[in-house]
Design a protein around this motif. Structure first.
Motif, mmCIF file in Angstrom:
data_model
loop_
_atom_site.group_PDB
_atom_site.id
_atom_site.type_symbol
_atom_site.label_atom_id
_atom_site.label_comp_id
_atom_site.label_asym_id
_atom_site.label_seq_id
_atom_site.Cartn_x
_atom_site.Cartn_y
_atom_site.Cartn_z
ATOM 1 N N GLY A 1 28.049 -2.277 32.033
ATOM 2 C CA GLY A 1 28.406 -2.340 33.440
ATOM 3 C C GLY A 1 28.704 -0.999 34.078
ATOM 4 N N THR A 2 28.774 0.075 33.285
ATOM 5 C CA THR A 2 29.032 1.391 33.868
ATOM 6 C C THR A 2 27.737 1.961 34.451
ATOM 7 O OG1 THR A 2 28.728 2.418 31.699
ATOM 8 C CG2 THR A 2 30.988 1.915 32.351
ATOM 9 N N SER A 3 27.875 3.011 35.210
ATOM 10 C CA SER A 3 26.738 3.613 35.903
ATOM 11 C C SER A 3 25.641 4.069 34.939
ATOM 12 C CB SER A 3 27.217 4.819 36.711
ATOM 13 O OG SER A 3 26.129 5.547 37.230
ATOM 14 N N VAL A 4 24.404 3.911 35.378
ATOM 15 C CA VAL A 4 23.267 4.422 34.600
ATOM 16 C C VAL A 4 22.959 5.872 34.991
ATOM 17 C CG1 VAL A 4 22.266 2.146 34.199
ATOM 18 C CG2 VAL A 4 21.519 3.481 36.182
ATOM 19 N N ARG B 1 16.037 -5.717 34.558
ATOM 20 C CA ARG B 1 15.434 -6.861 33.861
ATOM 21 C C ARG B 1 16.421 -7.625 32.982
ATOM 22 N NH1 ARG B 1 9.689 -5.858 33.983
ATOM 23 N NH2 ARG B 1 9.309 -3.800 34.847
ATOM 24 N N PHE B 2 17.519 -6.973 32.577
ATOM 25 C CA PHE B 2 18.449 -7.590 31.636
ATOM 26 C C PHE B 2 19.845 -7.777 32.218
ATOM 27 C CE2 PHE B 2 21.380 -7.342 27.943
ATOM 28 C CZ PHE B 2 20.860 -8.356 27.163
ATOM 29 N N GLY B 3 20.167 -6.984 33.245
ATOM 30 C CA GLY B 3 21.547 -6.921 33.719
ATOM 31 C C GLY B 3 22.228 -5.744 33.042
ATOM 32 N N GLY B 4 23.480 -5.536 33.362
ATOM 33 C CA GLY B 4 24.193 -4.369 32.858
ATOM 34 C C GLY B 4 24.928 -4.584 31.550
ATOM 35 N N GLY B 5 24.676 -5.686 30.854
ATOM 36 C CA GLY B 5 25.433 -6.039 29.666
ATOM 37 C C GLY B 5 25.024 -5.313 28.399
ATOM 38 N N PHE B 6 24.909 -4.002 28.445
ATOM 39 C CA PHE B 6 24.574 -3.239 27.242
ATOM 40 C C PHE B 6 25.328 -1.901 27.269
ATOM 41 C CE2 PHE B 6 21.477 -2.242 30.504
ATOM 42 C CZ PHE B 6 21.309 -0.867 30.440
ATOM 43 N N TYR B 7 25.668 -1.418 26.078
ATOM 44 C CA TYR B 7 26.303 -0.112 25.933
ATOM 45 C C TYR B 7 25.249 0.977 26.082
ATOM 46 C CZ TYR B 7 30.525 -2.304 24.060
ATOM 47 O OH TYR B 7 31.663 -3.047 23.902
ATOM 48 N N ARG B 8 25.700 2.179 26.488
ATOM 49 C CA ARG B 8 24.809 3.324 26.618
ATOM 50 C C ARG B 8 25.343 4.436 25.724
ATOM 51 N NH1 ARG B 8 25.482 -0.263 30.480
ATOM 52 N NH2 ARG B 8 24.656 -0.008 32.535
ATOM 53 N N LEU B 9 24.557 4.836 24.740
ATOM 54 C CA LEU B 9 24.919 5.978 23.893
ATOM 55 C C LEU B 9 24.113 7.159 24.418
ATOM 56 C CD1 LEU B 9 26.643 6.810 21.419
ATOM 57 C CD2 LEU B 9 24.583 6.487 20.044
#
Length: 193
Positions: free
Chosen positions: A122-125, A137-145
């Motif tokens: 959910g944090t900014s891309v 396509r998926f929504g924001g429900g993923f972590y970003r490393l």
């Protein structure tokens, strides 16, 4: 978190770590492929090299390769351009089901070379077009490393494009291997343990 059985794979998984980048070998070792570079480093380090499993093509798309490490499924998405990452990986994620923790490993202009940051779902891309496509396509429900690649002095779009498509210098690769990898492992261990 419950263990998930993935059809066609011999283990149960709880976490899917996906590295994104441009098609290789054409764009290998470029800054935009820092996510793939880091995924490969993680795979080798965490599998202790001698037992390292190779990436295998996914049966549903040849644009993504898979590998297993413990309770983690590693996906290497380099068969399409990074800006189309959602088109490439989200159909696979959807097949895995809703109970996975998804982590996307990607390049990050706003971080200095070798700095690694884990950002929550959910944090900014931060303007990253590959992450935008996944979120669309998926929504924001993923972590970003995020793997820091630094930023060029010039901020115009042409200079930035040339910078991210240029190959890492030997020094930059060394910094990511020696400092960034340890930080990435620390983030992942705290998240998945």
């Amino acid at each position: 978190m419950p263990r998930i059985r993935v059809p066609g794979l011999s283990r149960s998984f709880t976490t899917c770590i996906t590295g994104i980048g441009n098609p290789e070998p054409q764009y290998a070792c470029t800054r935009h492929n820092a996510g793939l570079f880091m995924l490969d480093l993680l795979k080798e380090e965490l599998s202790h090299s001698s037992r390292s499993q190779p990436y295998l093509p996914c049966s549903t798309t040849k644009k993504v390769k898979k590998c297993q490490w413990g309770d983690n499924l590693l996906l290497r998405a380099d068969g399409d351009y990074i800006n189309l990452s959602g088109k490439t990986v989200v159909p696979l994620w959807n097949r895995l089901g809703p109970d996975f923790t998804h982590i996307v490993v990607h390049d990050e202009l706003s971080l200095p070379v070798g700095k690694v940051q884990l950002r929550k779902p959910g944090t900014s891309v931060r303007g990253h077009n590959g992450l935008k496509d996944i979120a669309k396509r998926f929504g924001g429900g993923f972590y970003r490393l995020a793997v820091g690649i630094g930023r060029p002095a010039e901020r115009d779009s042409e200079s930035v494009a040339q910078y991210v498509l240029a190959k890492f210098t030997k020094e930059e690769r060394s910094i990511i291997e020696s400092q960034g990898l340890a930080r990435a492992i620390d983030h992942l261990r705290r998240l998945t343990c």
